[in-house]
Design a protein around this motif. Sequence first.
Motif, PDB file in Angstrom:
ATOM      1  N   TRP A  77       0.868  -1.178   0.000  1.00  0.00           N
ATOM      2  CA  TRP A  77       0.000   0.000   0.000  1.00  0.00           C
ATOM      3  C   TRP A  77       0.900   1.221   0.000  1.00  0.00           C
ATOM      4  O   TRP A  77       1.843   1.296   0.794  1.00  0.00           O
ATOM      5  CB  TRP A  77      -0.880   0.044   1.233  1.00  0.00           C
ATOM      6  CG  TRP A  77      -2.030  -0.908   1.255  1.00  0.00           C
ATOM      7  CD1 TRP A  77      -2.263  -1.950   0.419  1.00  0.00           C
ATOM      8  CD2 TRP A  77      -3.103  -0.909   2.192  1.00  0.00           C
ATOM      9  NE1 TRP A  77      -3.415  -2.600   0.771  1.00  0.00           N
ATOM     10  CE2 TRP A  77      -3.948  -1.972   1.863  1.00  0.00           C
ATOM     11  CE3 TRP A  77      -3.419  -0.114   3.272  1.00  0.00           C
ATOM     12  CZ2 TRP A  77      -5.104  -2.266   2.572  1.00  0.00           C
ATOM     13  CZ3 TRP A  77      -4.564  -0.394   3.989  1.00  0.00           C
ATOM     14  CH2 TRP A  77      -5.400  -1.469   3.635  1.00  0.00           C
ATOM     15  N   GLU A  78       0.608   2.163  -0.864  1.00  0.00           N
ATOM     16  CA  GLU A  78       1.331   3.427  -0.901  1.00  0.00           C
ATOM     17  C   GLU A  78       0.334   4.573  -0.913  1.00  0.00           C
ATOM     18  O   GLU A  78      -0.852   4.360  -1.151  1.00  0.00           O
ATOM     19  CB  GLU A  78       2.242   3.496  -2.123  1.00  0.00           C
ATOM     20  CG  GLU A  78       3.381   2.507  -2.045  1.00  0.00           C
ATOM     21  CD  GLU A  78       4.419   2.704  -3.116  1.00  0.00           C
ATOM     22  OE1 GLU A  78       4.205   3.504  -4.041  1.00  0.00           O
ATOM     23  OE2 GLU A  78       5.457   2.033  -3.031  1.00  0.00           O
ATOM     24  N   ASN A  79       0.830   5.750  -0.657  1.00  0.00           N
ATOM     25  CA  ASN A  79      -0.023   6.942  -0.592  1.00  0.00           C
ATOM     26  C   ASN A  79      -1.161   6.748   0.409  1.00  0.00           C
ATOM     27  O   ASN A  79      -2.285   7.176   0.172  1.00  0.00           O
ATOM     28  CB  ASN A  79      -0.576   7.304  -1.976  1.00  0.00           C
ATOM     29  CG  ASN A  79       0.521   7.453  -2.998  1.00  0.00           C
ATOM     30  OD1 ASN A  79       1.504   8.138  -2.748  1.00  0.00           O
ATOM     31  ND2 ASN A  79       0.375   6.804  -4.127  1.00  0.00           N
ATOM     32  N   VAL A  80      -0.853   6.076   1.516  1.00  0.00           N
ATOM     33  CA  VAL A  80      -1.860   5.828   2.552  1.00  0.00           C
ATOM     34  C   VAL A  80      -2.195   7.157   3.233  1.00  0.00           C
ATOM     35  O   VAL A  80      -1.305   7.878   3.674  1.00  0.00           O
ATOM     36  CB  VAL A  80      -1.351   4.811   3.597  1.00  0.00           C
ATOM     37  CG1 VAL A  80      -2.364   4.641   4.721  1.00  0.00           C
ATOM     38  CG2 VAL A  80      -1.033   3.479   2.938  1.00  0.00           C
ATOM     39  N   THR A  81      -3.476   7.460   3.269  1.00  0.00           N
ATOM     40  CA  THR A  81      -3.959   8.642   3.978  1.00  0.00           C
ATOM     41  C   THR A  81      -4.969   8.175   5.015  1.00  0.00           C
ATOM     42  O   THR A  81      -5.957   7.526   4.671  1.00  0.00           O
ATOM     43  CB  THR A  81      -4.634   9.639   3.018  1.00  0.00           C
ATOM     44  OG1 THR A  81      -3.691  10.032   2.028  1.00  0.00           O
ATOM     45  CG2 THR A  81      -5.150  10.850   3.760  1.00  0.00           C
TER      46      THR A  81
ATOM     47  N   TYR B 232      -5.757   4.662  -0.181  1.00  0.00           N
ATOM     48  CA  TYR B 232      -4.441   4.109  -0.502  1.00  0.00           C
ATOM     49  C   TYR B 232      -4.425   3.597  -1.937  1.00  0.00           C
ATOM     50  O   TYR B 232      -5.460   3.348  -2.545  1.00  0.00           O
ATOM     51  CB  TYR B 232      -4.066   2.975   0.453  1.00  0.00           C
ATOM     52  CG  TYR B 232      -5.076   1.847   0.503  1.00  0.00           C
ATOM     53  CD1 TYR B 232      -4.982   0.766  -0.366  1.00  0.00           C
ATOM     54  CD2 TYR B 232      -6.127   1.867   1.404  1.00  0.00           C
ATOM     55  CE1 TYR B 232      -5.910  -0.263  -0.332  1.00  0.00           C
ATOM     56  CE2 TYR B 232      -7.051   0.840   1.454  1.00  0.00           C
ATOM     57  CZ  TYR B 232      -6.934  -0.226   0.588  1.00  0.00           C
ATOM     58  OH  TYR B 232      -7.845  -1.239   0.627  1.00  0.00           O
ATOM     59  N   SER B 233      -3.209   3.429  -2.459  1.00  0.00           N
ATOM     60  CA  SER B 233      -2.965   2.721  -3.714  1.00  0.00           C
ATOM     61  C   SER B 233      -2.378   1.374  -3.332  1.00  0.00           C
ATOM     62  O   SER B 233      -1.576   1.288  -2.401  1.00  0.00           O
ATOM     63  CB  SER B 233      -1.963   3.474  -4.590  1.00  0.00           C
ATOM     64  OG  SER B 233      -2.451   4.750  -4.893  1.00  0.00           O
TER      65      SER B 233
ATOM     66  N   TYR C 219      -1.110  -6.424 -10.222  1.00  0.00           N
ATOM     67  CA  TYR C 219      -2.171  -5.447 -10.440  1.00  0.00           C
ATOM     68  C   TYR C 219      -1.884  -4.179  -9.654  1.00  0.00           C
ATOM     69  O   TYR C 219      -1.054  -4.164  -8.748  1.00  0.00           O
ATOM     70  CB  TYR C 219      -3.539  -6.021 -10.058  1.00  0.00           C
ATOM     71  CG  TYR C 219      -3.705  -6.287  -8.579  1.00  0.00           C
ATOM     72  CD1 TYR C 219      -4.131  -5.285  -7.708  1.00  0.00           C
ATOM     73  CD2 TYR C 219      -3.431  -7.536  -8.046  1.00  0.00           C
ATOM     74  CE1 TYR C 219      -4.279  -5.528  -6.361  1.00  0.00           C
ATOM     75  CE2 TYR C 219      -3.582  -7.778  -6.691  1.00  0.00           C
ATOM     76  CZ  TYR C 219      -4.008  -6.770  -5.854  1.00  0.00           C
ATOM     77  OH  TYR C 219      -4.146  -7.009  -4.515  1.00  0.00           O
ATOM     78  N   LEU C 220      -2.601  -3.139 -10.007  1.00  0.00           N
ATOM     79  CA  LEU C 220      -2.553  -1.856  -9.308  1.00  0.00           C
ATOM     80  C   LEU C 220      -3.985  -1.401  -9.108  1.00  0.00           C
ATOM     81  O   LEU C 220      -4.803  -1.464 -10.018  1.00  0.00           O
ATOM     82  CB  LEU C 220      -1.796  -0.817 -10.148  1.00  0.00           C
ATOM     83  CG  LEU C 220      -1.799   0.612  -9.635  1.00  0.00           C
ATOM     84  CD1 LEU C 220      -1.068   0.715  -8.309  1.00  0.00           C
ATOM     85  CD2 LEU C 220      -1.185   1.543 -10.667  1.00  0.00           C
ATOM     86  N   SER C 221      -4.316  -0.975  -7.894  1.00  0.00           N
ATOM     87  CA  SER C 221      -5.668  -0.500  -7.619  1.00  0.00           C
ATOM     88  C   SER C 221      -5.597   0.630  -6.598  1.00  0.00           C
ATOM     89  O   SER C 221      -4.565   0.869  -5.989  1.00  0.00           O
ATOM     90  CB  SER C 221      -6.539  -1.641  -7.085  1.00  0.00           C
ATOM     91  OG  SER C 221      -6.052  -2.110  -5.861  1.00  0.00           O
ATOM     92  N   SER C 222      -6.713   1.303  -6.425  1.00  0.00           N
ATOM     93  CA  SER C 222      -6.789   2.324  -5.388  1.00  0.00           C
ATOM     94  C   SER C 222      -8.113   2.157  -4.647  1.00  0.00           C
ATOM     95  O   SER C 222      -9.074   1.590  -5.177  1.00  0.00           O
ATOM     96  CB  SER C 222      -6.675   3.722  -5.977  1.00  0.00           C
ATOM     97  OG  SER C 222      -7.737   3.969  -6.873  1.00  0.00           O
ATOM     98  N   CYS C 223      -8.142   2.629  -3.400  1.00  0.00           N
ATOM     99  CA  CYS C 223      -9.322   2.442  -2.572  1.00  0.00           C
ATOM    100  C   CYS C 223      -9.508   3.649  -1.668  1.00  0.00           C
ATOM    101  O   CYS C 223      -8.543   4.289  -1.248  1.00  0.00           O
ATOM    102  CB  CYS C 223      -9.129   1.191  -1.708  1.00  0.00           C
ATOM    103  SG  CYS C 223     -10.468   0.885  -0.553  1.00  0.00           S
TER     104      CYS C 223
END
Length: 84
Positions: free
Chosen positions: A53-57, A65-66, A75-79
Amino acid sequence: MRKLINILIMLIPVIIYSQTKAQQSVTWNFTNSEKSKLTCIINYPSGLVTIYWENVTIADSYISYSQYVTSGSTYLSSCRFVPN
């Protein structure tokens, strides 16, 4: 914010269970002091899978997160998770 971190701790195993319908051993840790990166290792019967997980806010009302995986199915996803 502490409430959302507690939700995050509970959320990771629930997401994995919903995908596999079985309990898996899960370990995770923030990987930087800003808590904007996280690594989650899932111990499936077929082997370990690492999710990044990156860009966790972690805000007062949501977690975003991404997410990406580089082994097996890449894969790449965001949530953006907003609790009820």
